[in-house]
Structure formats: structure tokens, C-alpha cells
Design a protein around this motif. Structure first.
Motif, PDB file in Angstrom:
ATOM      1  N   VAL A 103       3.118   0.143   3.390  1.00 14.47           N
ATOM      2  CA  VAL A 103       3.218  -1.312   3.542  1.00 14.47           C
ATOM      3  C   VAL A 103       3.877  -1.809   2.273  1.00 14.47           C
ATOM      4  N   ASP A 104       5.038  -2.436   2.409  1.00 16.08           N
ATOM      5  CA  ASP A 104       5.894  -2.638   1.235  1.00 16.08           C
ATOM      6  C   ASP A 104       6.209  -4.113   0.999  1.00 16.08           C
ATOM      7  N   ARG A 159       0.865  -1.181   0.000  1.00 15.69           N
ATOM      8  CA  ARG A 159       0.000   0.000   0.000  1.00 15.69           C
ATOM      9  C   ARG A 159       0.898   1.226   0.000  1.00 15.69           C
ATOM     10  N   THR A 160       0.729   2.068  -1.004  1.00 16.89           N
ATOM     11  CA  THR A 160       1.542   3.287  -1.074  1.00 16.89           C
ATOM     12  C   THR A 160       0.641   4.507  -0.972  1.00 16.89           C
ATOM     13  N   ASP A 175      -9.772  -9.661   0.063  1.00 19.84           N
ATOM     14  CA  ASP A 175      -9.403  -8.264  -0.202  1.00 19.84           C
ATOM     15  C   ASP A 175     -10.121  -7.700  -1.413  1.00 19.84           C
ATOM     16  N   ASP A 176     -10.774  -8.578  -2.208  1.00 24.26           N
ATOM     17  CA  ASP A 176     -11.426  -8.084  -3.418  1.00 24.26           C
ATOM     18  C   ASP A 176     -12.942  -8.255  -3.362  1.00 24.26           C
ATOM     19  N   LEU A 231     -10.703  -2.403   5.688  1.00 21.92           N
ATOM     20  CA  LEU A 231     -11.120  -0.998   5.670  1.00 21.92           C
ATOM     21  C   LEU A 231     -10.548  -0.300   4.439  1.00 21.92           C
ATOM     22  N   GLU A 232      -9.425  -0.833   3.965  1.00 20.57           N
ATOM     23  CA  GLU A 232      -8.774  -0.251   2.800  1.00 20.57           C
ATOM     24  C   GLU A 232      -8.349  -1.396   1.898  1.00 20.57           C
ATOM     25  N   ARG A 233      -8.300  -1.121   0.591  1.00 18.59           N
ATOM     26  CA  ARG A 233      -7.849  -2.174  -0.321  1.00 18.59           C
ATOM     27  C   ARG A 233      -6.355  -2.003  -0.595  1.00 18.59           C
ATOM     28  N   PRO A 234      -5.630  -3.132  -0.655  1.00 21.26           N
ATOM     29  CA  PRO A 234      -4.200  -3.030  -0.972  1.00 21.26           C
ATOM     30  C   PRO A 234      -4.002  -2.636  -2.437  1.00 21.26           C
ATOM     31  N   ASP A 235      -2.853  -2.015  -2.725  1.00 25.00           N
ATOM     32  CA  ASP A 235      -2.516  -1.714  -4.119  1.00 25.00           C
ATOM     33  C   ASP A 235      -2.094  -2.993  -4.830  1.00 25.00           C
TER      34      ASP A 235
END
Ligand SMILES: Nc1ncnc2c1ncn2[C@@H]1O[C@H](COP(=O)(O)OP(=O)(O)O)[C@@H](O)[C@H]1O
Ligand SMILES: [Mg+2]
Lengths: 220, 337
Positions: free
Chosen positions: B18-19, B10-11, B67-68, B51-55
Motif C-alpha cells: 500500500v503506497d 505499508r511495505t 490506527d494508533d 488488523l495491521e498497523r500502517p508504516d
């Protein structure tokens, strides 16, 4: 003497009904708009469905409407009053421009109040699986209620002022009374009483609004 | 409920919060995630709690990808996740029991059932009779108890705690951790505990992952990591924990370390019982000068930490360290004095 009081009483009732209905209609128009403004704002500002384009557009419309001088807006809206009410003069007809003038004001006040709600609390509600509608109805509005009450109080007070102004162009109510008798017929006593009644109305609304807001806060 | 993370990213702008995190969080445990402020803990927990979607990357709950999820399924799934926060995030417009009722209300639970469940939950978190209390009248610990009850209202299978004890004093922290451990056992929950305090990991977690700059630098059983930390970040956290970095200790360090190195010794369990130091001292001819020390209980294991100078000839010092290593003691040389 008693004729004066009959006049003042009638005008006060007209003012109250104008203010009551225009508050109601401006809330009906402004509440959804304010919620939409807050909801579509950026994530950092606590928007639950960020939408920059819509937010920008709505913001501009609200600003344009708010920057219109009320008297001009009222004249511009004569045709609309005629269309909706059948006339552009009198108490009922004046409710139309009053509601439309106050709606963007209400929208901004509601937007500001909703944005003050702690983003952490909104995040918690979202984490629990609230729908956007549930967040608005069960979180944002109840959490912001004391500020919302203060905002509505301010709206009512502004509308009392606007309704008096509307009196100058045939709007009815206390403003109308003050202009027609007090100014045009040199009845200083009527002018004086009308102004005092307006001041008293404003004061009463302010006190009631503060009480409700304080009571809501005290329960927390 | 087992949680599996595959190469999560996540950027924000060009900041890699989160890398590329891959973790396997086992079912029915308390899993700690520790890291300094800005390490990416909250971002990670927002990704896992949906709460948030990863990139990029994937999140699995028991082999089901989550996640989807589409809107309705996502809301359904969130309703079976509990979450508590550093600032409690309670509704100030609702009293304690109305807060606990909220998740039940939004899932359309009948009124009678809500009332019953709320009373059960109040009892579970030790707040019987405080249901009508406005939130502002509760202490920090009580607020967190209400938040815990609210998080558990819909019988979640996962509980996320983001710095849940960071706003509390040590005593309250202790009681909240005890409550969480108790609840974890009773409800067979998978608890993910985000923190920057090693005490929390020590007192509550079974396993831990150490996070730094958006990546996992170390992970494993808490007892293992306490006995044998491999990353600098972890060592630093442990140093803070034993309290050897305070002013008085470093004053003494200067005074006592003129001609000798300073070492941190870590040892666990059985080795603690033997008179290792005096034995080695006799065998290789060095003197141990103990500057600080202590024993920590990590789960059921005792981890000893001792800061010593080893005085003697260079050759003897080396032999002493070898002997210590052979006996299962981890020896670290102080970085800078
Ligand atoms: N919504 C966001 N927008 C921009 N940057 C963010 C956002 N959330 C977190 N960050 C940044 O990502 C990094 C990690 O933040 P966070 O996950 O909150 O760390 P921690 O919880 O470990 O303190 C920080 O540098 C933070 O400033
Ligand atoms: Mg954080």
C-alpha cells in the motif's frame, strides 16, 4: 497359577496409575509450553504474539530434552524424584521422570496441532476483537481438538512404553514384573503375559483415541 | 460512520503493498475497492479494519484517529467492526448458531440475550431453522450468510467484505449482494467492498476506488466511472465486463477492421434514447459497423457500451468522433488489433 494373575493384576494397576498420572502431569507441563511455542512463532506460521527470541529459546530447550535417551534422563532425575516424592524407586517416584520426559513431546504435539488451525479463521477471530487468551481458549484449542486428541493418544501410548522401560531400573509396573520374574527368574510365562497385557493396553488406548477423534470430526 | 484515510503506507520488505493511499469513504454507503490480484486490496482492508498497523499515514473513523489505538481500546474498537471473507473463515468446531454467538460470547453478553440475538440474526440472513447445522453441511452461499450474521452480531457501524463473493457462483453472488444491500440500508452501515469483479461494483456499490500497485488510480461515483473511465486498469475491468474480449469478438474484429479503426463508445442515460449513430452517419457521411454492444444498469443509470468500426474518409471519421463527443458519448480508440 492364581499367584501369577495376582502379580499381573497388581503390575497392571501400577502401570495404569503411572501412565495416568504422568500423562496428566506431562499435559500440565507441556500444554502451556506447546501453546507458547505456537503463539510465539512467526506471523507466517500463524503466531498470534510473534516473538522469535523466546520461540527459539523454548524450541531449543524442548529439542534438548527430547533428544535425551529416556533411561539416562531417568537416572539424572533420581535426585528430583527423591526431593519431590522422598524416594527414587517405585511407581510414584517414576511418575516424575516420565512426566518430564513426555512434557517436551506433548509440547511439540500441541504446537503442531495448533499451527494447523486455518490462519484465516484466527484472523477472523482477531478482527472480531478477541483477546489473545480468547483466541487460544475459544478458537485454537477447539479448532485443533481432533488433532489434540490424537496427540494425547500417542503420548499415552509412548508413556506405556516408557513406563515399561522404567521397570528395568526399579520403576514398578508391568515392565518391572517382566524383568524381575520373566528375565531374572526365568519365568517365561510371566514375561509373556506381561508383554501381552502391554500390547492389549496400547491397542485399547489407540482404539479409544481414534473413536473420540473420529467422533469429534464427524460432528463438524 | 465515515472513514478517512490519509496517505496510508505499508511495505513488506521492499514491496510497497500500500503506497500512499488517501480516501474518504462516506457514511451509510457501499464503497467498492476494485483491483487486480496483488494490487494491495487485502493489505489496505487489514489496515482500515485495524488488523495491521500502517508504516505511515492515518486512519480516521468519524474524525477520531484509530490506527494508533492502545491494546484495550483497539480490541474495543474491533468489536464494533464487522468483517467477512472470501473463504468465510467460520469456526468448524462450532455449528451455525454457535458461530454467530462467538462475538457475543467474547463481549460477555448474557446467555439468554445471546440466544435471542442469534435467532434474530439467523432470520435476518434467511437461515431460520438452520442454526444447529454443522458448517460443513452448508453451501457456499449459506456459509457466507452465517459469516454475515456473525459479523453483524455486535451491531457494527462498519462492515468490511474482502472478496466476499469471489468463491461463489454468479447466482449466489447475486443473492449475497442483494442481502448486503438490504442489510446496509436496514442498519445504516458503511460497507467497504473489496473485489476484483466489476460486476460486484456495478450491482452493489455507490462509489468505487480503483487500486493498482498499491495506489488509487481512479475514484468516484460508479455510474460516472462506468460511463467515462480514465485509467487503463479501469478500462480493462470494463472490457472484461461487457465480454468483448472473448475469442469470437476478436475474430470478427480482425475481419471487419481491415481499413477502419475500431472504437469503443460509452454513453449514459438520456443519450441512449436518440438515434445518434444514424443521425451522425447521415450528417458526416460515415458508416458505423456495430461489432458488439450492450446496456448495463449501474444503480439507476443505464450505461451503454458499443464497439464499432467507423468506415469512411479520415476527415469524416474525425468529424464523426467530434459529433459523438458533443452528444456526451465517450469514444475510445482500440489499443491494438
Ligand atoms: N504478510 C505479507 N507479507 C509479505 N508480503 C505480503 C503480505 N501480505 C501481502 N503481501 C504482498 O503485498 C502485495 C499485495 O497483496 P494483497 O494486499 O493481498 O493484494 P490483493 O488483496 O489485492 O490481491 C502482494 O504482492 C503480496 O504478495
Ligand atoms: Mg486479497
Amino acid at each position: 497359577m492364581s499367584k501369577l494373575w495376582v502379580l499381573v493384576f497388581g503390575a497392571t494397576m501400577e502401570t495404569l496409575s503411572m501412565v495416568l498420572f504422568s500423562t496428566l502431569f506431562s499435559l500440565i507441563l507441556g500444554l502451556p509450553l506447546g501453546i507458547l511455542l505456537a503463539a510465539t512463532s512467526s506471523e507466517e506460521q500463524g503466531g498470534i504474539i510473534p516473538h522469535p527470541v523466546l520461540n527459539n529459546l523454548l524450541g531449543r530447550i524442548v529439542n534438548v530434552l527430547r533428544s535425551f535417551p529416556f533411561i539416562i534422563l531417568m537416572i539424572l532425575l533420581f535426585p528430583l524424584s527423591r526431593l519431590l516424592i522422598g524416594t527414587s524407586i517405585g511407581t510414584t517416584a517414576t511418575i516424575v521422570p516420565l512426566s518430564i520426559a513426555a512434557a517436551p513431546f506433548v509440547a511439540r504435539i500441541i504446537e503442531t496441532a495448533l499451527k494447523e488451525v486455518d490462519p484465516g479463521v484466527v484472523q477472523a477471530a482477531r478482527a472480531m476483537g478477541s483477546t489473545n487468551f480468547q483466541i487460544v481458549r475459544k478458537v485454537l484449542i477447539p479448532e485443533a481438538l481432533p488433532s489434540l486428541v490424537s496427540g494425547v493418544t500417542l503420548t499415552i501410548i509412548n508413556l506405556i512404553g516408557y513406563s515399561a522401560m522404567a521397570g528395568a531400573i526399579g520403576g514398578g509396573g508391568l515392565g518391572d514384573l517382566a524383568i524381575r520374574y520373566g528375565y531374572q527368574r526365568f519365568r517365561g510365562d510371566i514375561m509373556f503375559v506381561a508383554v501381552v497385557v502391554i500390547l492389549v493396553l496400547v491397542e485399547i488406548i489407540q482404539v479409544i483415541g481414534n473413536k473420540i477423534s473420529a467422533r469429534l470430526l464427524a460432528r463438524r | 460512520m465515515q472513514i478517512n484515510l490519509k496517505d496510508l503506507k505499508r511495505t513488506y520488505g521492499d514491496l510497497h503493498a500500500v503506497d500512499g493511499i488517501s480516501l474518504s469513504i462516506p457514511s451509510n454507503t457501499i464503497y467498492g475497492i476494485i483491483g487486480k490480484s496483488g494490487a494491495g486490496k487485502s493489505t489496505l482492508v487489514r489496515l482500515i479494519s485495524l488488523l495491521e498497523r500502517p508504516d505511515a499515514g492515518e486512519v480516521f473513523f468519524d474524525d477520531i484517529r484509530v490506527d494508533d489505538l492502545k491494546k484495550d481500546a483497539l480490541i474495543e474498537r474491533r468489536r464494533r467492526i464487522g468483517m467477512i471473507f472470501q473463504n468465510f473463515n467460520l469456526f468448524s468446531s462450532r455449528n451455525a448458531e454457535q458461530n454467530i454467538a462467538y462475538p457475543l460470547e467474547i463481549t460477555g453478553t448474557p446467555k439468554g440475550e445471546i440466544d435471542q440475538r442469534v435467532q434474530t440474526l439467523l432470520a435476518l440472513v434467511g437461515l431460520e431453522g438452520r442454526g444447529k447445522a454443522p458448517i460443513s453441511t452448508l453451501s457456499g452461499g449459506q456459509k457466507q450468510r452465517v459469516a454475515i450474521a456473525r459479523a453483524l452480531a455486535c451491531n457494527p457501524d462498519i462492515l468490511f467484505c474482502d472478496e466476499a463473493t469471489s468463491a461463489l457462483d454468479p447466482q449466489t453472488t447475486h443473492s449475497i449482494l442483494a442481502l448486503l444491500k438490504d442489510i446496509q440500508r436496514k442498519m445504516s452501515l458503511t460497507v467497504v467492498m473489496i473485489t476484483h469483479q466489476m460486476e460486484v461494483v456495478r450491482d452493489a456499490c455507490d462509489q468505487v476506488a480503483v487500486l493498482n500497485d498499491g495506489v488509487v488510480v481512479e475514484q468516484g461515483l460508479v455510474a460516472d466511472i462506468f460511463a467515462n473511465p480514465s485509467s487503463e486498469v479501469t478500462k480493462e475491468f470494463l472490457t472484461h465486463l461487457v465480454g468483448v474480449d472473448d475469442a469470437s469478438a476478436s475474430d470478427q474484429m480482425v475481419q471487419w477492421s481491415k481499413n477502419s479503426g475500431a472504437y469503443t463508445l460509452r454513453f449514459r442515460g438520456g443519450t441512449t434514447d436518440q438515434p445518434i449513430l444514424s443521425k451522425i452517419s447521415r450528417q458526416v457521411g460515415v458508416d458505423f459497423n456495430i461489432r458488439a454492444g450492450g446496456v448495463q444498469k449501474v444503480g439507476d443509470v443505464h450505461i451503454g457500451t458499443m464497439i464499432v468500426d467507423i468506415n469512411g474518409e479520415a476527415e469524416a471519421q474525425k468529424k464523426a468522433i467530434e459529433a459523438l463527443n458533443q452528444m456526451g458519448v465517450v469514444v475510445e480508440e482500440e489499443q491494438s488489433i
